[in-house]
Design a protein around this motif. Structure first.
Motif, PDB file in Angstrom:
ATOM      1  N   GLY B 268     133.630  69.846  47.050  1.00  0.00           N
ATOM      2  CA  GLY B 268     134.802  69.876  47.922  1.00  0.00           C
ATOM      3  C   GLY B 268     135.926  69.026  47.404  1.00  0.00           C
ATOM      4  N   PRO B 269     136.986  68.817  48.154  1.00  0.00           N
ATOM      5  CA  PRO B 269     137.220  69.459  49.449  1.00  0.00           C
ATOM      6  C   PRO B 269     137.514  70.959  49.289  1.00  0.00           C
ATOM      7  CG  PRO B 269     139.117  68.136  48.784  1.00  0.00           C
ATOM      8  CD  PRO B 269     138.063  67.901  47.766  1.00  0.00           C
ATOM      9  N   GLY B 270     137.087  71.718  50.256  1.00  0.00           N
ATOM     10  CA  GLY B 270     137.146  73.176  50.117  1.00  0.00           C
ATOM     11  C   GLY B 270     136.288  73.564  48.935  1.00  0.00           C
ATOM     12  N   ARG B 271     136.875  74.262  47.971  1.00  0.00           N
ATOM     13  CA  ARG B 271     136.153  74.616  46.734  1.00  0.00           C
ATOM     14  C   ARG B 271     136.820  73.954  45.536  1.00  0.00           C
ATOM     15  NH1 ARG B 271     131.320  77.567  47.677  1.00  0.00           N
ATOM     16  NH2 ARG B 271     131.616  78.477  49.702  1.00  0.00           N
TER      17      ARG B 271
END
Lengths: 449, 319
Positions: B268-271
């Motif tokens: 992360g964060p997200g991908r």
């Protein structure tokens, strides 16, 4: 007189001859083989010994925290007093890894006998045959109390193909947790928590003072079950649903769901009431901030300040808990014990599960760990009444709704929810875009055979 | 005894001797194979078996079942190239591929530049050279998981040492979101990996530097070459092969890197920091989708095999 050197026996000056080398190798191999044979013979004799004393393997992430560990040591010691031929070996595992390690142990053919899992793990584990149903043993032994005392809506959500797989022990619902001192410091009445979402935002802003490194709201957004469940609560509270009624499709981009999700994100983005770096804030980050008196409020259970008390003495005294501001519709989360497929001692394991989920087991565990027992007769036990925060939390928990996030493919869907949460907090997507993407991607997963 | 009989006897003796030699050679060869057989068996068990299993799984729909019901607990159904098609159509795979490429490039270039600088420093007549050498090799002996945890704390937004340093210099500066901002997160994990991998580059380049004949530098100095010209026209040409080999090896290792990113950000964060290795790990051990995970693994192996072949050819051409 020196012995003449034999032809064919080569030796470097000061080195080892081939014969010596081969002899040593053969001797080592022989000793190893003898050791292995002895080990095999010992292993063959082991079942006979096991008939005398059984050692159950009990696997639990709660053992990594001091208060629950103390409770579990006490309860299992009492169990051994009652059943002297059964000893319990406590095996601790870290919270983030508990489920995957359990799967690896099961697939490797060496699962523990009893394990604690969360409600989210029941269907995926039952689906791959890693856990055994409990119903048959309960009916056969006329000891189904540990199943019948589970609230029916919770029990139904945990059944797989009509059978029970988890004996629930604890229930939790996130309620408002606040630091009374920080409320006072911001000119707020510590006895009057926020009642509406608007008030919550106002309180969060008032208790925020970046100069003092103090923030009004502790947000959790890392890739963990703790974070996703809290966001789902906001989605439900805004008037949305996660799945449709049949549980076949994600519908979490409705107007209501967006309202809840947007509000959750706005506490950080619009009201600036969350600590910087909240894009991937972990449960432990919030606990640390709360324990240090740097975070005024968060959504949690009574066991959270109890855990913080270990490192930050006095925080429990400064804490109060109460209902989350209206509207609030929070999933009721639970954890409990499962019987592992491939475990060595099924009968004894069932006795332990039965013991841990009895009124005695749940009350003793609740007293030390500050986790709310799922059985109503345990949650209302007079012994628990002296614990103020536990009683306040239990009062809210009984109002909870069954957890909607129970699905065989939940782990994959949850990853998409994390993407949506973190992308929104990082500002790379709007809340609406993030939810639309979550639903679209999640539904692709659900449709896949 | 006539001449014919003598010749026959001599031939017989020769044949007997040559047979004995052949027998001895055969026995010796068999003994050699017998000695390496356990090591070969072990290698086959720990390298060949998993690769073949992954290859098999990549062409199958895999469902976990109790180990007693199927070999290794994998119930499989052949699905042709479906796993590969799914993986190549998966946007997460493409994001992870992009991140892995960027992570590898930053690591290789960063560790090469720093490694070269440190190698040049250690090759010069610097005071306390042994102490410097030990200090610079320290990251190499640190376990990646330990390094990841330590750097994660150093990058922490509120309590980390980097932001504390920035606050000391500029008290009003807003905290840098080292691991919370998607772009900064990839830079931060790459920087950590550069720190971890620089000693390897340094050791390789230092060995290369010490093999350069000092006469060439002396001759260049006599001819009036500047320090930069000596570096450009003597050092770099001599080091080019070592640089190429080290870059290829480092590229292969970094492309399949896992620990630092898993410990520091989990993708992360997200991908933002999702690498192919972390995506494969999640797909297999969190979602239990071993078919697509194996297909991803095979694609990575194929890509790395191309680089490995280049490496081997390079070594052969040098020989």
């Amino acid at each position: 007189m020196r012995r003449p050197r034999r032809a064919g026996v080569s030796r470097e000056p000061g080195g080892v001859s081939r014969r010596t080398f081969l002899t040593a190798t053969a001797a080592t191999a022989g000793i190893t083989a003898a050791g292995g044979l002895a080990g095999l013979l010992a292993a063959r004799q082991a079942p006979a010994a096991a008939q005398r004393t059984v050692e159950l393997r009990f696997y639990d992430w709660k053992l990594t925290d001091k208060p629950p560990r103390k409770a579990l040591e006490l309860i299992t010691a009492e169990f051994t007093k009652k059943y002297p031929t059964i000893r319990v070996k406590l095996e601790e595992v870290s919270w983030p890894d508990h489920q995957k390690k359990l799967v690896v142990l099961a697939q490797g053919g060496s699962p523990p006998d009893v394990a604690r899992i969360t409600d989210a793990g029941v269907l995926p584990l039952a689906n791959i045959g890693a856990i055994d149903p409990l119903t048959e043993w309960a009916v056969k032994n006329k000891a189904d109390e540990f199943l019948t005392k589970i609230p029916p809506s919770v029990r139904k959500g945990l059944q797989f193909k009509g059978a029970d797989y988890m004996a629930c022990a604890t229930a939790s619902m996130d309620i408002l947790t606040w630091n009374k001192e920080l409320f006072k410091g911001a000119g707020l009445d510590p006895e009057r928590p926020p009642k509406t979402w608007e008030e919550l935002a106002e309180y969060a802003r008032k208790t925020t003072d970046p100069k003092k490194d103090q923030y009004g709201w502790g947000i959790m957004s890392e890739r963990s079950n703790s974070a996703s469940r809290r966001v789902i609560a906001w989605i439900l509270s805004g008037g949305g649903e996660l799945f449709n009624e049949q549980g076949t499709e994600l519908v979490a981009n409705s107007e209501g769901a967006l309202r809840g999700f947007q509000y959750w994100a706005d506490l950080a983005l619009k009201h600036k009431a969350c600590p910087p770096g909240s894009t991937n804030a972990a449960f432990r980050d919030v606990m640390r901030g709360y324990g240090q008196g740097k975070i005024a409020m968060f959504d949690g259970g009574p066991n959270n300040p109890k855990m913080a008390e270990v490192d930050y003495p006095g925080i429990l005294e400064r804490t109060d808990m109460g209902p989350m501001p209206d509207p609030w519709r929070c999933p009721l989360r639970s954890s409990g014990f499962v019987l592992m497929n491939g475990g060595k001692f099924k009968e004894e394991a069932m006795l332990l599960i039965s013991w841990m989920t009895s009124v005695y087991g749940q009350v003793e565990y609740g007293l030390e760990s500050y986790e709310v027992p799922i059985r109503a007769d345990a949650a209302t036990d007079p012994k628990l009444k002296r614990e103020r925060l536990l009683v306040q939390s239990a009062a809210q928990t009984v109002k909870g709704v069954a957890n909607p996030a129970l699905h065989v493919k939940y782990a994959e869907i949850e990853q998409k929810l994390f993407d949506a949460m973190q992308a929104t907090l990082a500002g790379s997507k709007t809340a609406k875009q993030a939810l639309d993407d979550f639903v679209a991607e999640g539904n692709k997963i659900l449709k896949r055979t | 005894m006539d001449c014919t009989a003598v010749a026959f006897g001599s031939r017989l003796q020769e044949r007997s001797t040559s047979w004995q030699v052949a027998r001895r050679r055969l026995l010796s060869r068999l003994a050699e194979y017998a000695f390496i057989a356990p090591a070969l068996g072990l290698l086959a068990a720990i390298i060949l078996f998993p690769i073949l299993t992954a290859l098999y799984l990549s062409f199958h729909n895999v469902r976990l079942v109790p180990p007693a019901q199927a070999f290794m607990g994998f119930a499989t159904a052949f699905n042709r190239l479906e796993n590969y098609a799914e993986v190549l159509a998966n946007p997460d795979f493409l994001v992870a591929f992009g991140n892995t490429t960027a992570f590898t490039l930053v690591t290789v270039v960063g560790s090469l530049a720093l490694g070269l600088a440190f190698a040049l420093m250690l090759d010069s007549a610097i005071k306390g050279r042994s102490l410097w050498r030990i200090l610079m090799l320290t990251p190499w002996v640190v376990a990646p998981v330990v390094a990841g945890s330590t750097w994660r704390w150093m990058f922490e937004t509120r309590y980390g040492v980097f932001n504390a340093l920035i606050r000391t210099i500029i008290p009003s500066a807003p905290p840098v979101l080292w691991l919370a901002d998607p772009t900064m997160a990839l830079v931060s994990v790459s920087a950590t990996n550069v720190w971890l991998r620089t000693p390897f580059m340094m050791v390789m380049l230092l060995a290369g530097l010490q093999a350069i004949p000092p006469e060439e530098y002396e001759a260049a100095a006599v001819d009036g070459a500047s320090a930069w010209q000596r570096f450009r026209f003597i050092t770099i040409p001599h080091l080019s092969f070592v640089i190429l080999v080290a870059t290829l090896l480092e590229g292969i290792w970094t492309f399949k890197h896992f620990d630092i990113v898993q410990v520091m950000t989990g993708g992360g964060p997200g991908r933002a920091t999702e690498l192919l290795s972390t995506l494969i790990y999640k797909t297999s051990f969190e979602f239990f989708r071993f078919g697509p995970a194996a297909a991803m693994g095979m694609l990575v192996t194929a890509a790395l095999t191309v680089v490995a072949v280049c490496y081997v050819r390079l070594l052969r051409s040098r020989d």
